[in-house]
Each structure stands twice: as C-alpha cells, then as structure tokens.
Design a protein around this motif. Structure first.
Motif, PDB file in Angstrom:
ATOM      1  N   ILE A 132       3.403  24.534   4.455  1.00 22.57           N
ATOM      2  CA  ILE A 132       2.377  23.628   3.935  1.00 22.57           C
ATOM      3  C   ILE A 132       3.019  22.325   3.455  1.00 22.57           C
ATOM      4  N   THR A 133       4.237  22.416   2.952  1.00 24.20           N
ATOM      5  CA  THR A 133       4.931  21.196   2.501  1.00 24.20           C
ATOM      6  C   THR A 133       5.199  20.257   3.681  1.00 24.20           C
ATOM      7  N   ASP A 134       5.432  20.827   4.864  1.00 20.28           N
ATOM      8  CA  ASP A 134       5.611  19.981   6.048  1.00 20.28           C
ATOM      9  C   ASP A 134       4.298  19.309   6.444  1.00 20.28           C
ATOM     10  N   VAL A 135       3.184  20.020   6.296  1.00 23.93           N
ATOM     11  CA  VAL A 135       1.883  19.401   6.588  1.00 23.93           C
ATOM     12  C   VAL A 135       1.654  18.228   5.636  1.00 23.93           C
ATOM     13  N   ILE A 136       2.001  18.399   4.374  1.00 27.81           N
ATOM     14  CA  ILE A 136       1.836  17.324   3.388  1.00 27.81           C
ATOM     15  C   ILE A 136       2.736  16.141   3.743  1.00 27.81           C
ATOM     16  N   LEU A 137       3.984  16.434   4.090  1.00 28.73           N
ATOM     17  CA  LEU A 137       4.909  15.376   4.492  1.00 28.73           C
ATOM     18  C   LEU A 137       4.419  14.678   5.757  1.00 28.73           C
ATOM     19  N   ASP A 138       3.970  15.453   6.733  1.00 31.54           N
ATOM     20  CA  ASP A 138       3.442  14.884   7.976  1.00 31.54           C
ATOM     21  C   ASP A 138       2.224  14.005   7.692  1.00 31.54           C
ATOM     22  N   SER A 139       1.373  14.453   6.775  1.00 32.56           N
ATOM     23  CA  SER A 139       0.188  13.694   6.393  1.00 32.56           C
ATOM     24  C   SER A 139       0.585  12.342   5.794  1.00 32.56           C
ATOM     25  N   CYS A 140       1.637  12.350   4.999  1.00 32.34           N
ATOM     26  CA  CYS A 140       2.149  11.081   4.440  1.00 32.34           C
ATOM     27  C   CYS A 140       2.687  10.183   5.553  1.00 32.34           C
ATOM     28  N   GLY A 141       3.356  10.792   6.535  1.00 34.98           N
ATOM     29  CA  GLY A 141       3.829  10.024   7.688  1.00 34.98           C
ATOM     30  C   GLY A 141       2.662   9.412   8.451  1.00 34.98           C
ATOM     31  N   VAL A 142       1.621  10.205   8.691  1.00 28.44           N
ATOM     32  CA  VAL A 142       0.426   9.689   9.380  1.00 28.44           C
ATOM     33  C   VAL A 142      -0.144   8.514   8.592  1.00 28.44           C
ATOM     34  N   PHE A 143      -0.243   8.666   7.276  1.00 20.93           N
ATOM     35  CA  PHE A 143      -0.765   7.593   6.426  1.00 20.93           C
ATOM     36  C   PHE A 143       0.060   6.314   6.601  1.00 20.93           C
ATOM     37  N   ALA A 144       1.385   6.458   6.660  1.00 21.26           N
ATOM     38  CA  ALA A 144       2.251   5.281   6.840  1.00 21.26           C
ATOM     39  C   ALA A 144       1.975   4.603   8.176  1.00 21.26           C
ATOM     40  N   GLY A 145       1.807   5.387   9.236  1.00 21.52           N
ATOM     41  CA  GLY A 145       1.503   4.812  10.545  1.00 21.52           C
ATOM     42  C   GLY A 145       0.156   4.115  10.568  1.00 21.52           C
ATOM     43  N   VAL A 146      -0.836   4.725   9.919  1.00 20.76           N
ATOM     44  CA  VAL A 146      -2.171   4.125   9.812  1.00 20.76           C
ATOM     45  C   VAL A 146      -2.082   2.822   9.027  1.00 20.76           C
ATOM     46  N   LEU A 147      -1.308   2.832   7.962  1.00 22.23           N
ATOM     47  CA  LEU A 147      -1.143   1.641   7.136  1.00 22.23           C
ATOM     48  C   LEU A 147      -0.502   0.496   7.932  1.00 22.23           C
ATOM     49  N   VAL A 148       0.512   0.798   8.708  1.00 23.76           N
ATOM     50  CA  VAL A 148       1.161  -0.236   9.526  1.00 23.76           C
ATOM     51  C   VAL A 148       0.162  -0.836  10.513  1.00 23.76           C
ATOM     52  N   MET A 149      -0.598   0.015  11.184  1.00 27.94           N
ATOM     53  CA  MET A 149      -1.592  -0.506  12.129  1.00 27.94           C
ATOM     54  C   MET A 149      -2.670  -1.291  11.384  1.00 27.94           C
ATOM     55  N   GLY A 150      -3.067  -0.813  10.211  1.00 31.05           N
ATOM     56  CA  GLY A 150      -4.064  -1.532   9.419  1.00 31.05           C
ATOM     57  C   GLY A 150      -3.584  -2.915   9.017  1.00 31.05           C
ATOM     58  N   LEU A 151      -2.325  -3.012   8.623  1.00 33.61           N
ATOM     59  CA  LEU A 151      -1.756  -4.319   8.283  1.00 33.61           C
ATOM     60  C   LEU A 151      -1.710  -5.230   9.498  1.00 33.61           C
ATOM     61  N   PHE A 152      -1.409  -4.664  10.660  1.00 35.94           N
ATOM     62  CA  PHE A 152      -1.400  -5.448  11.895  1.00 35.94           C
ATOM     63  C   PHE A 152      -2.804  -5.972  12.214  1.00 35.94           C
ATOM     64  N   PHE A 153      -3.808  -5.103  12.088  1.00 37.97           N
ATOM     65  CA  PHE A 153      -5.188  -5.537  12.331  1.00 37.97           C
ATOM     66  C   PHE A 153      -5.611  -6.604  11.328  1.00 37.97           C
ATOM     67  N   TRP A 154      -5.219  -6.447  10.075  1.00 39.06           N
ATOM     68  CA  TRP A 154      -5.537  -7.437   9.045  1.00 39.06           C
ATOM     69  C   TRP A 154      -4.905  -8.779   9.396  1.00 39.06           C
ATOM     70  N   TRP A 155      -3.655  -8.761   9.841  1.00 36.00           N
ATOM     71  CA  TRP A 155      -2.963  -9.986  10.236  1.00 36.00           C
ATOM     72  C   TRP A 155      -3.674 -10.642  11.426  1.00 36.00           C
ATOM     73  N   LEU A 156      -4.097  -9.834  12.404  1.00 33.24           N
ATOM     74  CA  LEU A 156      -4.827 -10.385  13.557  1.00 33.24           C
ATOM     75  C   LEU A 156      -6.132 -11.049  13.129  1.00 33.24           C
ATOM     76  N   LYS A 157      -6.826 -10.415  12.190  1.00 27.88           N
ATOM     77  CA  LYS A 157      -8.097 -10.965  11.702  1.00 27.88           C
ATOM     78  C   LYS A 157      -7.862 -12.299  10.991  1.00 27.88           C
ATOM     79  N   LEU A 158      -6.822 -12.375  10.144  1.00 29.36           N
ATOM     80  CA  LEU A 158      -6.494 -13.630   9.472  1.00 29.36           C
ATOM     81  C   LEU A 158      -6.140 -14.715  10.478  1.00 29.36           C
ATOM     82  N   ARG A 159      -5.365 -14.358  11.477  1.00 35.74           N
ATOM     83  CA  ARG A 159      -4.967 -15.315  12.511  1.00 35.74           C
ATOM     84  C   ARG A 159      -6.181 -15.840  13.274  1.00 35.74           C
ATOM     85  N   GLU A 160      -7.107 -14.936  13.581  1.00 38.69           N
ATOM     86  CA  GLU A 160      -8.327 -15.321  14.287  1.00 38.69           C
ATOM     87  C   GLU A 160      -9.180 -16.263  13.439  1.00 38.69           C
TER      88      GLU A 160
END
Length: 168
Positions: A132-160
C-alpha cells in the motif's frame, strides 16, 4: 481546426499512456530476484558514476554501498515511472477550456487506480509483494506528472492570452 489538433494530442497521449502502462506491467512482472538484480545493477552503475575510485573498492565494499542505496533506487523508480504516467494521462484528459481542478482529478485518480492494480498484480509474481505504501508513493508520482502537465497548460494559456493582447 483547433479541435483536430486537440484530438491528435489526445490520441498521441493515449498511445503513450498505453505504452507506458505496458512498460510498468513488464517491470512488475519480473520476479523478485530479477528486479533486485536490476536495482543492484543500476546501483553499481551509479557508484561508478558518482564515486571517483569506486572501481578500486573491494566487491564487498561496493555491494554494501549499493545495498544501502537499493531502497532509494526502487522508490525513486516508482515515483518517476508514475510521474510519467500522470503526465501522459493528463495529456489525454486536460483541456484548456475545462476549469481548474477538474483537469487534474481524473488523470490522478486513473493513475492511482492503475498503481493499485499494479501492486495487486505483484502479489502473484514470485518474490514480489503488493505494498500500500507503494500505491501511495505512485499516487504522489502521478500527482507530480499531472502538476507538470498542468503547469504546461497554464503556460500555454498565458502565452495565448498574451498573443491576443489580453491583460494577464
């Protein structure tokens, strides 16, 4: 024309997601001894990379150092592989017209669900266990990946908005 570009991106990221899920499944299907060998091999490579005279150490000294690194290597691999999956899932789901948090919840939940199924799968692999600790760690990893993509989308929106002359 914009819808076509969005669909192309979604298809690309869906293919990347499926490919990456296959990679994760492949590594999870390796027996405990093979997986430990992979981690030890990476640790030895890291030792040669980071420590100037590592090759002059005795085999026992090298093995002892690498054994101390195995936990960190394995957990870092978990977080990074699921960060990539979160990034790919986000590429499928995110939409600049959709509001805020809804862009992140679905890819995070999907990635966390996949982490749970992956740990369940490992219960049936010799020498492996589901944690279960690996699922929690993996979930944090997923969150980090989502956050990176979210920041990229935010940057694209500002640029637009800047191109259109909208005050930011």
């Amino acid at each position: 024309m914009k819808a076509t570009a969005g669909w192309k991106r979604r298809i690309l990221f869906a293919v990347l997601s499926l490919f990456w899920m296959s990679v994760i499944f492949f590594f999870s299907a390796r027996t405990g001894s093979v997986s430990n060998g992979d981690s030890s091999g990476f640790g030895m490579w890291l030792g040669h990379l980071l420590i100037r005279d590592f090759d002059l150490w005795s085999a026992e000294e090298q093995a002892a150092l690498v054994a101390g690194w195995i936990f960190v290597i394995r957990k870092t691999a978990h977080a990074l592989e699921y960060a990539a999956l979160g990034f790919f899932f986000s590429g499928v789901w995110m939409n600049r017209q959709r509001k805020g948090i809804y862009n992140g919840i679905v890819p995070w939940a999907a990635g966390t669900f996949y982490a749970g199924t992956d740990e369940f799968h490992q219960l049936f692999v010799p020498g492996r266990s589901g944690q279960i600790t690996d699922v929690i760690l993996d979930s944090c990893g997923v969150f980090a990946g989502v956050l990176v993509m979210g920041l990229f989308f935010w940057w694209l929106k500002l640029r637009e908005q800047k191109k259109k002359g909208i005050e930011v």
